[in-house]
Design an enzyme around this catalytic site. Structure first.
Site, short mmCIF file in Angstrom:
data_model
loop_
_atom_site.label_atom_id
_atom_site.label_comp_id
_atom_site.label_asym_id
_atom_site.label_seq_id
_atom_site.Cartn_x
_atom_site.Cartn_y
_atom_site.Cartn_z
N LYS A 140 -7.92 2.79 -2.45
CA LYS A 140 -8.17 2.71 -1.01
C LYS A 140 -8.74 4.05 -0.57
O LYS A 140 -8.06 5.07 -0.62
CB LYS A 140 -6.84 2.42 -0.33
CG LYS A 140 -6.95 2.02 1.10
CD LYS A 140 -7.32 0.56 1.19
CE LYS A 140 -7.76 0.18 2.56
NZ LYS A 140 -6.79 0.53 3.60
N ASN A 182 -10.40 -6.80 8.04
CA ASN A 182 -9.52 -5.77 8.61
C ASN A 182 -9.21 -6.08 10.06
O ASN A 182 -10.11 -6.13 10.90
CB ASN A 182 -10.16 -4.38 8.48
CG ASN A 182 -9.13 -3.27 8.65
OD1 ASN A 182 -8.00 -3.53 9.07
ND2 ASN A 182 -9.51 -2.05 8.31
N GLU A 209 -14.68 -4.87 2.65
CA GLU A 209 -13.96 -4.99 3.92
C GLU A 209 -14.92 -5.26 5.09
O GLU A 209 -15.94 -4.60 5.22
CB GLU A 209 -13.20 -3.69 4.20
CG GLU A 209 -12.45 -3.71 5.53
CD GLU A 209 -11.68 -2.44 5.75
OE1 GLU A 209 -10.78 -2.14 4.93
OE2 GLU A 209 -11.98 -1.74 6.73
N LYS A 246 0.86 4.56 1.13
CA LYS A 246 0.10 5.18 2.23
C LYS A 246 0.98 6.27 2.84
O LYS A 246 1.73 6.03 3.79
CB LYS A 246 -0.18 4.07 3.26
CG LYS A 246 -0.98 4.44 4.47
CD LYS A 246 -1.19 3.19 5.34
CE LYS A 246 -2.01 3.49 6.56
NZ LYS A 246 -2.18 2.31 7.43
N GLU A 259 -6.03 -7.81 6.19
CA GLU A 259 -5.67 -6.39 6.13
C GLU A 259 -5.20 -5.86 7.48
O GLU A 259 -5.81 -6.18 8.50
CB GLU A 259 -6.89 -5.54 5.75
CG GLU A 259 -7.50 -5.82 4.40
CD GLU A 259 -8.74 -4.94 4.19
OE1 GLU A 259 -9.51 -5.26 3.29
OE2 GLU A 259 -8.94 -3.94 4.94
N SER A 260 -4.18 -5.05 7.46
CA SER A 260 -3.70 -4.24 8.60
C SER A 260 -2.92 -5.02 9.65
O SER A 260 -3.24 -6.17 9.97
CB SER A 260 -4.86 -3.53 9.32
OG SER A 260 -5.60 -2.73 8.46
N GLU A 268 0.81 -1.23 0.00
CA GLU A 268 0.00 0.00 0.00
C GLU A 268 0.84 1.27 0.00
O GLU A 268 1.68 1.47 0.88
CB GLU A 268 -0.92 -0.01 1.23
CG GLU A 268 -1.89 1.15 1.27
CD GLU A 268 -3.07 0.85 2.17
OE1 GLU A 268 -4.01 0.16 1.73
OE2 GLU A 268 -3.05 1.28 3.34
O1 LIG Z 1 -4.14 3.12 9.13
C1 LIG Z 1 -4.77 3.90 9.86
O2 LIG Z 1 -4.25 4.64 10.70
C2 LIG Z 1 -6.27 4.00 9.73
C3 LIG Z 1 -6.96 4.85 10.56
C4 LIG Z 1 -8.32 5.01 10.43
C5 LIG Z 1 -9.02 4.28 9.48
C6 LIG Z 1 -8.34 3.42 8.63
C7 LIG Z 1 -6.98 3.27 8.75
N1 LIG Z 1 -6.27 2.45 7.91
C8 LIG Z 1 -6.82 1.91 6.72
C9 LIG Z 1 -6.33 0.56 6.40
O3 LIG Z 1 -7.17 -0.31 6.27
C10 LIG Z 1 -4.87 0.30 6.21
O4 LIG Z 1 -4.30 1.35 5.51
C11 LIG Z 1 -4.51 -0.99 5.48
O5 LIG Z 1 -5.26 -2.07 5.88
C12 LIG Z 1 -3.02 -1.28 5.74
O6 LIG Z 1 -2.82 -1.41 7.13
P1 LIG Z 1 -1.37 -1.32 7.77
O7 LIG Z 1 -0.54 -2.39 7.12
O8 LIG Z 1 -1.58 -1.58 9.22
O9 LIG Z 1 -0.85 0.04 7.48
#
Ligand SMILES: O=C(O)c1ccccc1NCC(=O)[C@H](O)[C@H](O)COP(=O)(O)O
Length: 261
Positions: free
Chosen positions: A114, A179, A158, A55, A209-210, A53
């Site tokens: 996204k 997520n 999601e 980001k 995810e995340s 991503e």
């Molecule tokens: O990533 C954040 O801080 C966030 C805060 C509020 C709402 C959504 C958020 N993230 C969106 C996502 O789903 C992530 O960007 C994506 O899944 C990647 O997650 P990561 O690997 O933990 O950065």
């Protein structure tokens, strides 16, 4: 959609600004690159199927990466990413539709948009191969799934719970992202994927995810049934190509080679 008072303040702010953002002025149409095919190709080539991503920042990240999104995206592909995700939310994540458009023109892998898409016209802002639809924030998930497909975008729906998974499947989703980040409190728990994934039908492509930040996390999500992994912060936190390569390289237990993990 649930009561907004149950959501973390940054998420309430994200939704408020998302409602105010204008939609596109003409119906978008995309010739889509297939995510399941890209994930399968990566796995067949011995890479962990990662959606990396772009980001630049987020409510839970310190600072902002200001490099050209195209440079970051190309480094991710060089590092082995099967697909890319590009933030188009400008206010809280430093993204833009222009970044997505430029990235998609520069790479040949599928690109996920996204964002926090709340109504049909939001789909028309920019073309993508896939769009994220967050079940928790949509009154009519089925309507948005159909609207995305009408434009040639594959919807990635999601969810964060078994109930939301049921909604996604009922709405016809074939790609589902679980997520691990709870948007009510913003805490991350990889057990979320492990709890929800076993309830998904066999033929659904499941994305974890995340919160995935190490090869051990990758192996854990793959063992729990993830067909693909969406990884943002852990890749953006360092040298993007090196971090992507590290996370797309399978551990010894995944390859069965007995090498170092
Ligand atoms: O990533 C954040 O801080 C966030 C805060 C509020 C709402 C959504 C958020 N993230 C969106 C996502 O789903 C992530 O960007 C994506 O899944 C990647 O997650 P990561 O690997 O933990 O950065």
């Amino acid at each position: 959609m649930e009561q907004e008072t149950e959501l973390a303040p940054p998420v309430r702010s994200i939704l408020e600004t998302a409602r105010d953002r204008p939609g596109g002025d003409r119906v978008a149409v995309a010739e889509r690159r297939s995510l399941p095919a890209a994930l399968a190709e990566a796995a067949a080539e011995g890479r962990v199927p990662v959606i990396a991503e772009v980001k630049p920042t987020s409510p839970t990240t310190d600072g902002e990466r200001r490099e050209d999104p195209v440079e970051l995206a190309e480094a991710m592909v060089e590092g082995g990413a099967a697909a890319l995700s590009v933030l188009t939310e400008p206010t809280h994540f430093g993204g833009s539709p222009d970044a997505l458009e430029r990235v998609r023109a520069a790479v040949s892998v599928p690109v996920l948009r996204k964002d926090f898409l709340l109504e049909e016209s939001h789909l028309d802002v920019v073309e993508a191969d896939l769009v994220l639809l967050i079940a928790r924030f949509l009154e009519d998930v089925e309507g948005m799934v159909e609207a995305a497909r009408d434009r040639g975008f594959e919807p990635l729906v999601e969810v964060h719970s078994e109930d939301e998974l049921e909604t996604a499947i009922g709405a016809g989703a074939e790609l589902v992202g679980v997520n691990n980040r709870d948007l009510a409190g913003l805490d991350v728990d990889l057990e979320t994927f492990e709890t929800v994934a076993p309830h998904a039908p066999e033929d659904v492509t499941l994305i974890a995810e995340s919160g995935i930040s190490s090869r051990a996390d990758v192996a854990r999500m793959r063992a729990a049934g993830a067909d693909g992994l969406l990884i943002g912060s852990a890749i953006m936190a360092g040298d993007v190509e090196d971090r992507t390569r590290e996370l797309t390289t399978p551990t010894a237990s995944e390859t069965g080679t007995g090498g170092t993990a």
